[in-house]
Design an enzyme around this catalytic site. Structure first.
Site, PDB file in Angstrom:
ATOM      1  N   CYS A  71       0.840  -1.199   0.000  1.00  0.00           N
ATOM      2  CA  CYS A  71       0.000   0.000   0.000  1.00  0.00           C
ATOM      3  C   CYS A  71       0.873   1.246   0.000  1.00  0.00           C
ATOM      4  CB  CYS A  71      -0.889  -0.013   1.242  1.00  0.00           C
ATOM      5  SG  CYS A  71      -1.776   1.525   1.457  1.00  0.00           S
ATOM      6  N   TYR A 310     -26.627  -5.144  24.137  1.00  0.00           N
ATOM      7  CA  TYR A 310     -25.907  -4.385  23.112  1.00  0.00           C
ATOM      8  C   TYR A 310     -26.072  -5.157  21.794  1.00  0.00           C
ATOM      9  CZ  TYR A 310     -23.666  -2.621  27.388  1.00  0.00           C
ATOM     10  OH  TYR A 310     -23.408  -2.108  28.637  1.00  0.00           O
ATOM     11  N   GLU A 331     -31.059  -2.927  22.922  1.00  0.00           N
ATOM     12  CA  GLU A 331     -30.201  -2.094  22.072  1.00  0.00           C
ATOM     13  C   GLU A 331     -30.669  -0.639  22.184  1.00  0.00           C
ATOM     14  OE1 GLU A 331     -27.515  -2.150  19.846  1.00  0.00           O
ATOM     15  OE2 GLU A 331     -28.082  -0.079  19.411  1.00  0.00           O
ATOM     16  N   CYS A 406     -14.495  -5.617  21.402  1.00  0.00           N
ATOM     17  CA  CYS A 406     -13.548  -5.177  20.373  1.00  0.00           C
ATOM     18  C   CYS A 406     -12.428  -4.366  21.016  1.00  0.00           C
ATOM     19  CB  CYS A 406     -14.259  -4.375  19.288  1.00  0.00           C
ATOM     20  SG  CYS A 406     -15.133  -2.960  19.931  1.00  0.00           S
TER      21      CYS A 406
HETATM   22  N1  SAH Z   1     -24.027  -7.512  18.929  1.00  0.00           N
HETATM   23  C1  SAH Z   1     -24.167  -6.692  17.770  1.00  0.00           C
HETATM   24  C2  SAH Z   1     -23.795  -5.238  18.021  1.00  0.00           C
HETATM   25  C3  SAH Z   1     -22.503  -4.979  18.697  1.00  0.00           C
HETATM   26  S1  SAH Z   1     -21.923  -3.304  18.588  1.00  0.00           S
HETATM   27  C4  SAH Z   1     -23.383  -7.256  16.604  1.00  0.00           C
HETATM   28  O1  SAH Z   1     -22.602  -8.198  16.762  1.00  0.00           O
HETATM   29  O2  SAH Z   1     -23.584  -6.770  15.487  1.00  0.00           O
HETATM   30  C5  SAH Z   1     -22.484  -2.582  20.054  1.00  0.00           C
HETATM   31  C6  SAH Z   1     -23.926  -2.139  20.017  1.00  0.00           C
HETATM   32  O3  SAH Z   1     -24.235  -1.567  21.294  1.00  0.00           O
HETATM   33  C7  SAH Z   1     -24.255  -1.056  18.979  1.00  0.00           C
HETATM   34  O4  SAH Z   1     -25.351  -1.476  18.213  1.00  0.00           O
HETATM   35  C8  SAH Z   1     -24.617   0.178  19.823  1.00  0.00           C
HETATM   36  O5  SAH Z   1     -25.646   0.962  19.246  1.00  0.00           O
HETATM   37  C9  SAH Z   1     -25.117  -0.460  21.104  1.00  0.00           C
HETATM   38  N2  SAH Z   1     -25.021   0.326  22.344  1.00  0.00           N
HETATM   39  C10 SAH Z   1     -24.082   1.253  22.674  1.00  0.00           C
HETATM   40  N3  SAH Z   1     -24.281   1.678  23.929  1.00  0.00           N
HETATM   41  C11 SAH Z   1     -25.351   1.015  24.405  1.00  0.00           C
HETATM   42  C12 SAH Z   1     -26.029   1.027  25.661  1.00  0.00           C
HETATM   43  N4  SAH Z   1     -25.619   1.794  26.652  1.00  0.00           N
HETATM   44  N5  SAH Z   1     -27.097   0.201  25.810  1.00  0.00           N
HETATM   45  C13 SAH Z   1     -27.519  -0.578  24.791  1.00  0.00           C
HETATM   46  N6  SAH Z   1     -26.903  -0.637  23.576  1.00  0.00           N
HETATM   47  C14 SAH Z   1     -25.843   0.146  23.389  1.00  0.00           C
END
Ligand code: SAH
Length: 455
Positions: A71, A310, A331, A406
């Site tokens: 890259c 989440y 969520e 993550c």
């Molecule tokens: N498990 C899902 C999303 C993971 S990302 C997947 O694998 O695709 C984390 C998620 O948490 C996001 O969708 C974000 O909008 C949500 N989030 C962030 N803070 C939060 C909170 N305080 N309560 C509930 N959800 C939350």
């Protein structure tokens, strides 16, 4: 301002830090050097002394782990950290990063080998770029140079989906043809700020989201016409309005310019609706491996109630629903919840419910009724979860808790809040090849305290 004197010295890289930078010591001070690998010797310029940051002038010895960087933007762009490191080394380096993070626990905890990507390139299904005008007055897209607001034009980014990269080229062409100017943060002139492309890797559906600085988008219809003529693969185009000067890319207001305003993709045989503002994992191939592992280790029984916190668009909840009696998702993002409700319908699932709430608030509300929860998945954003959420979860006595993270730094912070549970597995999954980021799955089991009192 006085010209800074060059400090030129030959040094050996001692180790790679958790940002993927080489670390050297010069006169008792540590300096970080981008692109230098452990054990390598190089002539360095250390003149940016205040930043304790060095640049390679000449590499003197090469590590066996070094590969040619393909890259041309590597050192400026800052999107990837490890393009100079072989993928094998990257995998062992990431295991070490996770292992180091877990050192703070008294007990020696075994970290599994990292679940590797079959192909570490072109995995990103989400492309997010910013525009500028080139010297020849063409619209070009790129990324901010690390730590600055200077845009580095980038073509064919090596970790982005190839279909997405070629759609990006056509967007630049269509903007140039219609004389639609990039927005300038300093003069506040121009129209287009950013673009977000999302590709359904299994469906080949393509979403283009153009972020404008205001509602005004002169030439909008002609632009859409030109773009669709250039690229028949685009299935939906959205205008997103973001008037704020923040680093957040998307604003609240949206207008669908073409198509349904969302795309579909498949994960593990389930169909998922994805809209512009919903979270969706950026590496679908590795996500399938991640979910499979997490669900396998959760060991869900037919009578179990599963709590997916989440939950995003309920991907984990929906995949887990096949094994469970009931799934409860929570969520915060209302767009993701809307997508989740549709996803439940589309996949003809009748044992998943979704709540639009903050996870901590939600669990505090339901805890007094002492609901039956057997398995918990929690997959919070980089900032991690909360002590309150975790304490409430533990009080509900689930058999297994699967924490997907993550960010191993907030993960190890949060793991201290669990009471009455022991860590059974720590499995890093390479969701973000060529960068220092790594996903980690931790499986916790209820401590069988009764056993202790049995004799
Ligand atoms: N498990 C899902 C999303 C993971 S990302 C997947 O694998 O695709 C984390 C998620 O948490 C996001 O969708 C974000 O909008 C949500 N989030 C962030 N803070 C939060 C909170 N305080 N309560 C509930 N959800 C939350």
């Amino acid at each position: 301002m006085a010209q800074q004197k060059m400090i030129r010295t030959k040094e050996k890289c001692r180790y790679i830090n958790d940002l993927g930078q080489g670390v050297i010591t010069y006169q008792d001070t540590n300096y970080v050097v981008n692109g230098l690998l452990e054990g390598e010797e190089a002539i360095l310029d250390l003149s940016t002394i205040n930043r304790k940051y060095g640049n390679i002038i000449e590499l003197k010895t090469k590590s066996n782990d070094r590969i040619n960087v393909k890259c041309p933007y590597f050192l400026e762009c800052g999107g990837c950290d490890l393009l100079h490191m072989s993928y094998e080394k990257e995998i062992s380096f990431k295991k070490q990063l996770v292992q180091n993070a877990f050192k703070k626990f008294d007990r020696l905890l075994k970290v599994s080998d990292v679940i590797k990507a079959d192909n570490p390139n072109n995995y990103r299904n989400k492309l997010q770029m910013t525009f500028k005008l080139s010297k020849t007055k063409k619209v070009v897209s790129g990324f901010y140079e690390e730590g600055t607001h200077k845009i580095i034009p980038v073509k064919n980014c090596m970790i982005q989906n190839e279909l997405g990269n070629s759609v990006m080229d056509n967007i630049n062409l269509a903007l140039t043809k219609n004389k639609i100017l990039p927005y300038d943060e300093n003069t506040h002139k121009g129209v287009i700020r950013h673009v977000l492309i999302r590709v359904g890797v299994k469906t080949n559906e393509v979403m283009v989201v153009l972020v404008t600085a205001s509602d005004l988008f002169p030439g909008r219809n002609n632009f859409v016409k030109t773009l669709l003529n250039l690229d028949k693969r685009i299935t939906t185009i959205i205008q997103n309005v973001n008037p704020r000067d923040t680093s957040i890319v998307l604003g609240d207001k949206e207008r669908i310019l073409y198509g349904p305003g969302f795309i579909y993709d498949y994960l593990l045989g389930f169909k998922f609706k994805i809209s512009s503002k919903s979270f969706y994992q950026i590496n679908p191939e590795q996500t399938e491996k991640l979910y499979e592992k997490a669900i396998e280790l959760a060991d869900i029984k037919a009578n179990d109630v599963v709590f997916d916190a989440y939950s995003g668009i309920s991907t984990i909840g929906i995949v887990a629903s096949k094994k469970a009696k009931q799934v409860i998702c929570v969520e915060q993002n209302k767009d993701a919840v809307k997508d989740a409700l549709l996803n439940i319908k589309v996949n003809r699932i009748n044992n998943v419910s979704v709540f639009n709430d903050d996870s901590t608030e939600f669990i505090k509300k339901i805890a007094p009724t002492n609901p039956k929860i057997d398995i918990v998945f929690l997959d919070p954003p980089r900032a991690g979860s909360t002590k309150e959420f975790i304490s409430e979860v533990c009080k509900l006595n689930p058999r297994k808790i699967v924490y997907i993270s993550c960010n191993y730094k907030t993960l190890v912070r949060d793991l201290e809040y669990f009471e009455g549970y022991e860590i059974k597995n720590i499995i890093p999954v390479d969701l973000f090849p060529r960068t220092v980021h790594v996903e980690t799955v931790v499986v916790l089991s209820k401590l069988n305290t009764k056993k202790t009192y049995q004799h």
